[in-house]
Design a protein around this motif. Structure first.
Motif, PDB file in Angstrom:
ATOM      1  N   LEU A  20      76.907  60.003 -42.703  1.00 17.66           N
ATOM      2  CA  LEU A  20      75.562  59.442 -42.516  1.00 17.66           C
ATOM      3  C   LEU A  20      75.634  57.978 -42.129  1.00 17.66           C
ATOM      4  CD1 LEU A  20      73.620  60.964 -45.555  1.00 17.66           C
ATOM      5  CD2 LEU A  20      73.504  61.685 -43.173  1.00 17.66           C
ATOM      6  N   SER A  21      74.571  57.527 -41.436  1.00 18.25           N
ATOM      7  CA  SER A  21      74.453  56.103 -41.118  1.00 18.25           C
ATOM      8  C   SER A  21      74.054  55.326 -42.373  1.00 18.25           C
ATOM      9  CB  SER A  21      73.391  55.892 -40.034  1.00 18.25           C
ATOM     10  OG  SER A  21      72.112  56.241 -40.527  1.00 18.25           O
ATOM     11  N   GLN A  22      74.139  53.992 -42.278  1.00 20.53           N
ATOM     12  CA  GLN A  22      73.791  53.141 -43.420  1.00 20.53           C
ATOM     13  C   GLN A  22      72.338  53.366 -43.856  1.00 20.53           C
ATOM     14  OE1 GLN A  22      76.087  51.395 -44.773  1.00 20.53           O
ATOM     15  NE2 GLN A  22      75.194  49.712 -45.956  1.00 20.53           N
ATOM     16  N   ASP A  23      71.434  53.479 -42.900  1.00 22.82           N
ATOM     17  CA  ASP A  23      70.026  53.679 -43.240  1.00 22.82           C
ATOM     18  C   ASP A  23      69.800  55.020 -43.921  1.00 22.82           C
ATOM     19  OD1 ASP A  23      69.394  51.242 -42.185  1.00 22.82           O
ATOM     20  OD2 ASP A  23      68.714  52.035 -40.236  1.00 22.82           O
ATOM     21  N   ASN A  24      70.451  56.061 -43.416  1.00 24.75           N
ATOM     22  CA  ASN A  24      70.269  57.383 -44.005  1.00 24.75           C
ATOM     23  C   ASN A  24      70.868  57.467 -45.408  1.00 24.75           C
ATOM     24  OD1 ASN A  24      68.855  58.464 -41.855  1.00 24.75           O
ATOM     25  ND2 ASN A  24      70.712  59.088 -40.772  1.00 24.75           N
ATOM     26  N   LEU A  29      69.766  57.728 -51.233  1.00 28.60           N
ATOM     27  CA  LEU A  29      69.834  57.142 -52.572  1.00 28.60           C
ATOM     28  C   LEU A  29      68.435  56.958 -53.151  1.00 28.60           C
ATOM     29  CD1 LEU A  29      72.166  56.226 -54.387  1.00 28.60           C
ATOM     30  CD2 LEU A  29      71.861  53.904 -53.512  1.00 28.60           C
ATOM     31  N   LEU A  30      67.494  56.509 -52.316  1.00 29.04           N
ATOM     32  CA  LEU A  30      66.117  56.315 -52.787  1.00 29.04           C
ATOM     33  C   LEU A  30      65.474  57.654 -53.146  1.00 29.04           C
ATOM     34  CD1 LEU A  30      63.599  54.592 -53.263  1.00 29.04           C
ATOM     35  CD2 LEU A  30      63.085  54.784 -50.817  1.00 29.04           C
ATOM     36  N   ASP A  31      65.618  58.656 -52.265  1.00 24.71           N
ATOM     37  CA  ASP A  31      65.005  59.963 -52.537  1.00 24.71           C
ATOM     38  C   ASP A  31      65.575  60.605 -53.795  1.00 24.71           C
ATOM     39  OD1 ASP A  31      63.469  59.677 -50.284  1.00 24.71           O
ATOM     40  OD2 ASP A  31      64.816  60.830 -48.988  1.00 24.71           O
ATOM     41  N   VAL A  52      71.589  49.325 -56.415  1.00 26.02           N
ATOM     42  CA  VAL A  52      72.393  49.332 -55.194  1.00 26.02           C
ATOM     43  C   VAL A  52      71.497  49.461 -53.962  1.00 26.02           C
ATOM     44  CG1 VAL A  52      74.133  50.636 -53.892  1.00 26.02           C
ATOM     45  CG2 VAL A  52      74.426  50.276 -56.355  1.00 26.02           C
ATOM     46  N   TYR A  53      70.494  50.321 -54.059  1.00 27.76           N
ATOM     47  CA  TYR A  53      69.582  50.504 -52.930  1.00 27.76           C
ATOM     48  C   TYR A  53      68.896  49.193 -52.550  1.00 27.76           C
ATOM     49  CZ  TYR A  53      65.501  51.873 -50.236  1.00 27.76           C
ATOM     50  OH  TYR A  53      64.545  51.957 -49.253  1.00 27.76           O
ATOM     51  N   LYS A  61      59.890  47.341 -45.601  1.00 27.87           N
ATOM     52  CA  LYS A  61      59.110  46.752 -46.691  1.00 27.87           C
ATOM     53  C   LYS A  61      58.429  47.814 -47.542  1.00 27.87           C
ATOM     54  CE  LYS A  61      55.235  44.560 -45.779  1.00 27.87           C
ATOM     55  NZ  LYS A  61      54.264  43.535 -45.325  1.00 27.87           N
ATOM     56  N   GLU A  62      57.920  48.876 -46.895  1.00 25.03           N
ATOM     57  CA  GLU A  62      57.222  49.900 -47.665  1.00 25.03           C
ATOM     58  C   GLU A  62      58.180  50.664 -48.597  1.00 25.03           C
ATOM     59  OE1 GLU A  62      57.867  51.423 -43.413  1.00 25.03           O
ATOM     60  OE2 GLU A  62      57.246  49.589 -44.441  1.00 25.03           O
ATOM     61  N   ASN A  63      59.451  50.837 -48.174  1.00 24.09           N
ATOM     62  CA  ASN A  63      60.422  51.522 -49.023  1.00 24.09           C
ATOM     63  C   ASN A  63      60.846  50.666 -50.210  1.00 24.09           C
ATOM     64  OD1 ASN A  63      60.321  53.764 -47.445  1.00 24.09           O
ATOM     65  ND2 ASN A  63      62.297  53.470 -46.450  1.00 24.09           N
ATOM     66  N   ILE A  64      60.960  49.351 -49.979  1.00 28.18           N
ATOM     67  CA  ILE A  64      61.265  48.434 -51.093  1.00 28.18           C
ATOM     68  C   ILE A  64      60.152  48.513 -52.132  1.00 28.18           C
ATOM     69  CG2 ILE A  64      61.580  46.022 -51.742  1.00 28.18           C
ATOM     70  CD1 ILE A  64      62.816  45.521 -49.024  1.00 28.18           C
ATOM     71  N   ALA A  65      58.898  48.524 -51.657  1.00 25.90           N
ATOM     72  CA  ALA A  65      57.756  48.621 -52.572  1.00 25.90           C
ATOM     73  C   ALA A  65      57.805  49.928 -53.359  1.00 25.90           C
ATOM     74  CB  ALA A  65      56.451  48.496 -51.798  1.00 25.90           C
ATOM     75  N   ARG A  66      58.152  51.046 -52.689  1.00 24.48           N
ATOM     76  CA  ARG A  66      58.259  52.338 -53.386  1.00 24.48           C
ATOM     77  C   ARG A  66      59.311  52.288 -54.487  1.00 24.48           C
ATOM     78  NH1 ARG A  66      59.773  56.692 -49.275  1.00 24.48           N
ATOM     79  NH2 ARG A  66      59.655  58.045 -51.115  1.00 24.48           N
ATOM     80  N   ALA A  67      60.468  51.691 -54.163  1.00 24.32           N
ATOM     81  CA  ALA A  67      61.551  51.624 -55.143  1.00 24.32           C
ATOM     82  C   ALA A  67      61.166  50.767 -56.338  1.00 24.32           C
ATOM     83  CB  ALA A  67      62.820  51.083 -54.484  1.00 24.32           C
ATOM     84  N   LEU A  68      60.569  49.605 -56.077  1.00 22.60           N
ATOM     85  CA  LEU A  68      60.181  48.708 -57.171  1.00 22.60           C
ATOM     86  C   LEU A  68      59.090  49.334 -58.034  1.00 22.60           C
ATOM     87  CD1 LEU A  68      60.164  45.301 -55.249  1.00 22.60           C
ATOM     88  CD2 LEU A  68      61.728  45.953 -57.089  1.00 22.60           C
TER      89      LEU A  68
END
Length: 622
Positions: A20-24, A29-31, A52-53, A61-68
């Motif tokens: 997988l690529s870095q983004d994937n 990891l987030l999912d 780590v994520y 930005k929206e994924n960072i918000a989801r994780a936090l």
């Protein structure tokens, strides 16, 4: 104990992850973390996954918000559970740590994305006492800040753009709610309009903020018009949140453009056609309109005037605000349109620069839901109109004729000798406690003065006093409520300079807008005097207007002989150390009601703007 060797599935998953690529990998990891949290398996491993994520560079930005948010909610749930055990007698230091850390996560989300609805819901649910050390954006919910911004004039609201991301996000939604775009010979305005269209195509967030779009056209037929029309057609679908649309100027909106707008925005709630003729063939295809504006000087356009009646009929369940304007010097009639059943459903009606037949006025008399009524023009049968006004009765403090009226503008042309009609109009307005806005045009001052003390709910007033004296002004000031928000005083002759009367309005501590005007006064013109005289007269003009704002600290806007200014105050050290400056607002353009120029409130806008121009050759709506 030795670990069992991995099975084939696990080995294959490991191999797939390596490819997988870095983004994937980050998304995986987030999912995984979100799935474990949802399953109630939040713990040190999930904490490590998210840590780590969040260290991964270039995350959306929206994924960072989801994780936090996910980590904050999980920590909050864990902290609440541990604190509950502590209250039962079991010491637990980790409970307080988790409470502090989830608050840090929520604060990080708020800073990253102030408009995030989930974090705003948490803030509303959180009833803790707020301390002054916390950011102001956290001491009140988003809705409160939006309400504050709504009441701040646009000129001053621009300062919010530099306060914080939270305040900037609120300000841009207000500032770009309504856009005026000009297509004509002015190159600067043309380039600005093209830049806005390019921005809308490239930035969906920006385009979604625009709720009201007003296009001002000033082109003759030709290649330039065709080019601008094509650009407009490609950009219009990008404004996906559009609610109101107005086409102003020449050429008027025609059948092709009607179909273009209808195809991209069939659910418009407001539509305005402002020009010299009614050319919008097919406009009756719009449904669910709440507001419809038409200005046409006569009945000679490409579209049949019967289509106006069809527009009203097709929108009878939704239409509440109707604005019709014409030109008194040319033949026109609204008799057909007013046969529509929709008239009785209206709550706001404006007839501007138009002939008002007895058929039209009798239909208005049966529109019992009207809250706002503007009558500007000429009655074809003034005697009959006077009889209709006199038919009003008051039963148990309720009027039988237009009982819900809150705003009334009555500006007639050519009826100065109809004293009996003005008497009946003032009688019709007596004891109306709901009436908030009033402009009686050239109604005799003596009749207006007798009426004003009975209007306890009045907050906005336009009045004409032919011969303005200190005694006349004092009688006006004492006759109206102290809570006045906007006042326009016009005169033909004054005993002294109008700015000298400013201090008399000092009893109105909520007065945000004051316009003083003499019909014979206009700003100095360089082509009518020497350069030296022009500089002297201009300085006198500006200092006179500024003295009004200096005398009345509550003012946000000043009107001076038809010109409008925003008041900019700066605080200085010690008493009286501040300064007062006036910033001139743009004058109204030809065929433009000036709605794009913000005067700070709906009250001032109603007082100064007629929605459809009465005399579009004269700036300032005079």
């Amino acid at each position: 104990m030795s670990r069992r060797p991995p099975d084939e599935l696990t080995t294959t998953v490991y191999d797939a992850l390596h490819s997988l690529s870095q983004d994937n990998k980050a998304n995986f990891l987030l999912d995984t973390s979100l799935a474990l949290i949802k399953a109630g398996r939040y713990g040190p491993e999930v904490e490590n996954y998210l840590e780590v994520y969040l260290k991964t560079p270039n995350l959306p930005k929206e994924n960072i918000a989801r994780a936090l948010l996910a980590r904050g909610n999980a920590r909050k749930a864990g902290g609440d559970s541990l604190l509950a055990k502590a209250q039962q007698g079991k010491r637990c230091r980790s409970g307080k740590w988790k409470v502090d850390t989830f608050r840090a996560d929520f604060q990080a989300v708020l800073k990253l994305d102030p408009s995030n609805r989930e974090i705003q819901q948490y803030i509303r649910r959180d009833r803790r006492i707020r301390f002054m050390t916390e950011p102001a954006s956290q001491r009140a919910p988003l809705e409160v800040w939006e309400r504050i911004a709504y009441h701040i004039p646009r000129h001053h609201l621009r300062s919010w753009l530099f306060v914080s991301s939270f305040h900037r996000d609120i300000a841009v939604r207000q500032i770009f709610h309504t856009l005026d775009i000009y297509f004509g010979e002015d190159t600067e305005n043309l380039n600005r309009g093209l830049d806005i269209f390019d921005r809308a195509k490239a930035d969906p967030v920006f385009a979604s903020r625009v709720k009201s779009l007003r296009l001002h056209w000033a082109y003759e037929e030709g290649d330039m018009l065709d080019l601008m029309a094509r650009i407009f057609k490609t950009a219009l679908p990008e404004f996906k949140s559009l609610v109101d649309f107005e086409w102003i100027g020449y050429p008027e909106m025609r059948a092709e453009m009607v179909q273009t707008v209808l195809a991209s925005h069939p659910q418009l709630r407001g539509l305005g056609l402002i020009g010299w003729h009614f050319d919008a063939v097919g406009v009756s295809a719009f449904r669910n309109l709440r507001k419809f504006t038409l200005r046409a000087e006569d009945d000679d356009g490409f579209a049949d005037m019967g289509e106006v009646r069809t527009v009203l009929d097709q929108n009878r369940n939704s239409l509440r605000h109707l604005i019709l304007g014409a030109y008194l010097a040319r033949h026109h009639s609204w008799d057909s349109a007013f046969q529509s059943v929709t008239i009785k459903n209206l709550t706001h009606l404006d007839l501007v620069d138009t002939r008002i037949s007895h058929i039209v006025f009798s239909r208005i008399a049966h529109a019992h839901n009207l809250q706002s009524l503007t009558l500007h023009g000429t009655f074809e049968e003034p005697g009959s109109a006077a009889v209709v006004f006199s038919s009003d009765q008051v039963i148990d403090d309720e009027h039988t004729f237009l009982p819900h009226l809150e705003a009334f503008r009555f500006v007639l042309v050519g009826h100065d000798d109809e004293f009996a009609m003005y008497q009946n109009v003032t009688q019709f307005l007596r004891r109306r406690k709901r009436l908030r806005r009033l402009d009686l045009g050239t109604c005799p001052w003596d009749l207006v003065l007798q009426l004003l003390p009975e209007l306890s709910g009045l907050r906005v007033l336009g009045v004409r006093i032919a011969n303005l004296t200190p005694a006349a002004l004092d009688s006006l000031v004492m006759a109206i409520p102290q809570e006045m928000a906007a006042i326009n005083v016009g005169t033909l002759v004054s005993d002294k300079l109008l700015n000298a009367y400013a201090s008399a309005f000092g009893r109105f501590h909520s007065l945000a807008f004051l316009h003083l005007a003499c019909i014979s006064q206009r700003r100095p013109m360089p082509n009518l005097m020497s350069e030296k005289d022009f500089l002297v007269q201009t300085d006198l003009w500006n200092s006179s207007a500024r003295s009004i704002a200096t005398a009345l600290p509550s003012l946000d806007f000043v009107g001076w002989h038809g010109e409008h200014y925003v008041v900019v105050r700066t605080e200085g050290e010690g008493s009286g150390g501040g300064t007062v400056e006036l910033k001139e607002l743009p004058a109204r353009r030809r065929l433009d009601c000036g709605k794009g120029v913000d005067l700070g409130s709906g009250d001032a806008a109603w007082l100064e703007r007629k929605d459809v121009p009465m005399d579009y050759e004269v700036p300032g709506g005079q």
